[in-house]
Design a protein around this motif. Structure first.
Motif, mmCIF file in Angstrom:
data_model
loop_
_atom_site.group_PDB
_atom_site.id
_atom_site.type_symbol
_atom_site.label_atom_id
_atom_site.label_comp_id
_atom_site.label_asym_id
_atom_site.label_seq_id
_atom_site.Cartn_x
_atom_site.Cartn_y
_atom_site.Cartn_z
ATOM 1 N N GLY A 8 2.317 9.180 5.892
ATOM 2 C CA GLY A 8 3.612 9.519 6.453
ATOM 3 C C GLY A 8 4.713 8.639 5.879
ATOM 4 O O GLY A 8 4.462 7.661 5.176
ATOM 5 N N GLY A 9 5.960 9.010 6.190
ATOM 6 C CA GLY A 9 7.083 8.237 5.706
ATOM 7 C C GLY A 9 8.380 8.975 5.908
ATOM 8 O O GLY A 9 8.440 9.989 6.605
ATOM 9 N N LEU A 10 9.417 8.435 5.298
ATOM 10 C CA LEU A 10 10.754 9.022 5.381
ATOM 11 C C LEU A 10 11.043 9.777 4.087
ATOM 12 O O LEU A 10 10.871 9.219 2.988
ATOM 13 C CB LEU A 10 11.801 7.923 5.590
ATOM 14 C CG LEU A 10 13.263 8.338 5.542
ATOM 15 C CD1 LEU A 10 13.578 9.303 6.681
ATOM 16 C CD2 LEU A 10 14.158 7.110 5.609
ATOM 17 N N VAL A 11 11.474 11.016 4.214
ATOM 18 C CA VAL A 11 11.764 11.835 3.044
ATOM 19 C C VAL A 11 12.982 12.702 3.335
ATOM 20 O O VAL A 11 13.245 13.044 4.489
ATOM 21 C CB VAL A 11 10.532 12.705 2.684
ATOM 22 C CG1 VAL A 11 10.209 13.700 3.781
ATOM 23 C CG2 VAL A 11 10.712 13.396 1.348
ATOM 24 N N GLN A 12 13.721 13.023 2.304
ATOM 25 C CA GLN A 12 14.870 13.904 2.477
ATOM 26 C C GLN A 12 14.418 15.355 2.579
ATOM 27 O O GLN A 12 13.354 15.726 2.057
ATOM 28 C CB GLN A 12 15.837 13.748 1.310
ATOM 29 C CG GLN A 12 16.600 12.425 1.305
ATOM 30 C CD GLN A 12 17.663 12.381 0.234
ATOM 31 O OE1 GLN A 12 17.563 13.036 -0.802
ATOM 32 N NE2 GLN A 12 18.709 11.597 0.473
ATOM 33 N N ALA A 13 15.236 16.157 3.209
ATOM 34 C CA ALA A 13 14.944 17.586 3.308
ATOM 35 C C ALA A 13 14.748 18.163 1.900
ATOM 36 O O ALA A 13 15.487 17.826 0.968
ATOM 37 C CB ALA A 13 16.078 18.307 4.020
ATOM 38 N N GLY A 14 13.738 19.000 1.777
ATOM 39 C CA GLY A 14 13.400 19.571 0.488
ATOM 40 C C GLY A 14 12.352 18.783 -0.263
ATOM 41 O O GLY A 14 11.807 19.256 -1.273
ATOM 42 N N GLY A 15 12.057 17.583 0.209
ATOM 43 C CA GLY A 15 11.073 16.734 -0.452
ATOM 44 C C GLY A 15 9.651 17.053 -0.053
ATOM 45 O O GLY A 15 9.396 18.014 0.684
ATOM 46 N N SER A 16 8.729 16.230 -0.548
ATOM 47 C CA SER A 16 7.302 16.455 -0.326
ATOM 48 C C SER A 16 6.615 15.182 0.130
ATOM 49 O O SER A 16 7.052 14.071 -0.200
ATOM 50 C CB SER A 16 6.624 16.944 -1.617
ATOM 51 O OG SER A 16 7.169 18.166 -2.044
ATOM 52 N N LEU A 17 5.551 15.365 0.878
ATOM 53 C CA LEU A 17 4.654 14.276 1.257
ATOM 54 C C LEU A 17 3.235 14.821 1.264
ATOM 55 O O LEU A 17 3.027 16.010 1.513
ATOM 56 C CB LEU A 17 4.985 13.731 2.646
ATOM 57 C CG LEU A 17 6.168 12.791 2.819
ATOM 58 C CD1 LEU A 17 6.368 12.492 4.296
ATOM 59 C CD2 LEU A 17 5.964 11.491 2.045
ATOM 60 N N ARG A 18 2.274 13.936 1.033
ATOM 61 C CA ARG A 18 0.881 14.329 1.180
ATOM 62 C C ARG A 18 0.213 13.395 2.181
ATOM 63 O O ARG A 18 0.149 12.174 1.957
ATOM 64 C CB ARG A 18 0.126 14.280 -0.146
ATOM 65 C CG ARG A 18 -1.278 14.868 -0.023
ATOM 66 C CD ARG A 18 -2.020 14.963 -1.336
ATOM 67 N NE ARG A 18 -2.614 13.699 -1.728
ATOM 68 C CZ ARG A 18 -3.671 13.589 -2.530
ATOM 69 N NH1 ARG A 18 -4.245 14.691 -3.003
ATOM 70 N NH2 ARG A 18 -4.130 12.403 -2.863
ATOM 71 N N LEU A 19 -0.245 13.971 3.252
ATOM 72 C CA LEU A 19 -0.968 13.214 4.260
ATOM 73 C C LEU A 19 -2.458 13.227 3.928
ATOM 74 O O LEU A 19 -2.967 14.207 3.394
ATOM 75 C CB LEU A 19 -0.752 13.796 5.650
ATOM 76 C CG LEU A 19 0.698 13.958 6.105
ATOM 77 C CD1 LEU A 19 0.743 14.467 7.550
ATOM 78 C CD2 LEU A 19 1.473 12.664 5.968
ATOM 79 N N SER A 20 -3.117 12.132 4.257
ATOM 80 C CA SER A 20 -4.552 12.031 4.043
ATOM 81 C C SER A 20 -5.233 11.589 5.333
ATOM 82 O O SER A 20 -4.655 10.844 6.118
ATOM 83 C CB SER A 20 -4.862 11.024 2.927
ATOM 84 O OG SER A 20 -4.289 11.422 1.710
ATOM 85 N N CYS A 21 -6.457 12.035 5.516
ATOM 86 C CA CYS A 21 -7.234 11.658 6.691
ATOM 87 C C CYS A 21 -8.660 11.394 6.236
ATOM 88 O O CYS A 21 -9.353 12.324 5.800
ATOM 89 C CB CYS A 21 -7.197 12.759 7.731
ATOM 90 S SG CYS A 21 -8.205 12.440 9.201
ATOM 91 N N VAL A 22 -9.074 10.149 6.325
ATOM 92 C CA VAL A 22 -10.432 9.771 5.947
ATOM 93 C C VAL A 22 -11.337 9.897 7.166
ATOM 94 O O VAL A 22 -11.045 9.330 8.227
ATOM 95 C CB VAL A 22 -10.483 8.345 5.390
ATOM 96 C CG1 VAL A 22 -11.919 7.962 5.047
ATOM 97 C CG2 VAL A 22 -9.583 8.217 4.166
ATOM 98 N N VAL A 23 -12.414 10.632 7.003
ATOM 99 C CA VAL A 23 -13.374 10.838 8.084
ATOM 100 C C VAL A 23 -14.596 9.970 7.814
ATOM 101 O O VAL A 23 -15.204 10.063 6.754
ATOM 102 C CB VAL A 23 -13.787 12.317 8.172
ATOM 103 C CG1 VAL A 23 -14.810 12.515 9.287
ATOM 104 C CG2 VAL A 23 -12.561 13.195 8.397
ATOM 105 N N SER A 24 -14.934 9.132 8.761
ATOM 106 C CA SER A 24 -16.102 8.268 8.593
ATOM 107 C C SER A 24 -17.112 8.549 9.692
ATOM 108 O O SER A 24 -16.760 9.034 10.764
ATOM 109 C CB SER A 24 -15.690 6.798 8.616
ATOM 110 O OG SER A 24 -15.067 6.481 9.847
ATOM 111 N N GLY A 25 -18.330 8.226 9.418
ATOM 112 C CA GLY A 25 -19.391 8.434 10.398
ATOM 113 C C GLY A 25 -20.429 9.434 9.924
ATOM 114 O O GLY A 25 -21.622 9.181 9.984
ATOM 115 N N ARG A 26 -19.964 10.574 9.456
ATOM 116 C CA ARG A 26 -20.834 11.579 8.870
ATOM 117 C C ARG A 26 -20.072 12.219 7.709
ATOM 118 O O ARG A 26 -18.867 12.049 7.573
ATOM 119 C CB ARG A 26 -21.231 12.649 9.899
ATOM 120 C CG ARG A 26 -22.101 12.110 11.027
ATOM 121 C CD ARG A 26 -22.478 13.199 11.995
ATOM 122 N NE ARG A 26 -23.329 14.223 11.385
ATOM 123 C CZ ARG A 26 -23.787 15.288 12.037
ATOM 124 N NH1 ARG A 26 -23.452 15.482 13.295
ATOM 125 N NH2 ARG A 26 -24.552 16.161 11.433
#
Length: 127
Positions: A8-26
């Motif tokens: 996450g973060g701060l971005v201007q309208a029209g911009g892009s972000l990539r969220l990631s989610c690491v799953v641990s355990g299995r």
């Protein structure tokens, strides 16, 4: 099972972000996964999901064509690529999961269908 969201973060309208989610355990292949978001003063809402058994992706209407959910099994990571961001996309984004096959299609958008949750990552889109 633990889920760790980032990106996450701060971005201007029209911009892009990539969220990631690491799953641990299995291994990630054992889970159906989703992304939700919650804006201040609002209820948590469904954003996108991936059901592994049927290899289907699901999106809320307002993000179709702009957001893409994907999985990287080698890294046990779920991504949410967000393009053409709008101020109304501002929220805390949460990744969620449940054991493969536990979520039926009619419940894919319901937070209660997911047993495991990450801590959330804040996305702020400025106008």
């Amino acid at each position: 099972v633990q889920l760790q969201a980032s990106g996450g973060g701060l971005v201007q309208a029209g911009g892009s972000l990539r969220l990631s989610c690491v799953v641990s355990g299995r291994t990630l292949s054992s889970y159906d996964v989703g992304w939700f978001r919650q804006a201040p003063g609002k209820e948590r809402e469904f954003v996108a999901a991936f059901r592994r058994g049927v290899s289907n992706t699901y999106y809320r209407d307002s993000v179709k064509g702009r957001f893409t959910i994907s999985t990287d099994n080698a890294k046990n990571t779920v991504h949410l690529q967000m393009n053409s961001l709008k101020p109304e996309d501002t929220a805390v984004y949460y990744c969620a999961a449940n054991a493969r096959g536990r979520i039926i299609t009619s419940s894919i958008t319901n937070p209660s269908a997911y047993a495991y949750w990450g801590q959330g990552t804040l996305v702020t889109v400025s106008s």
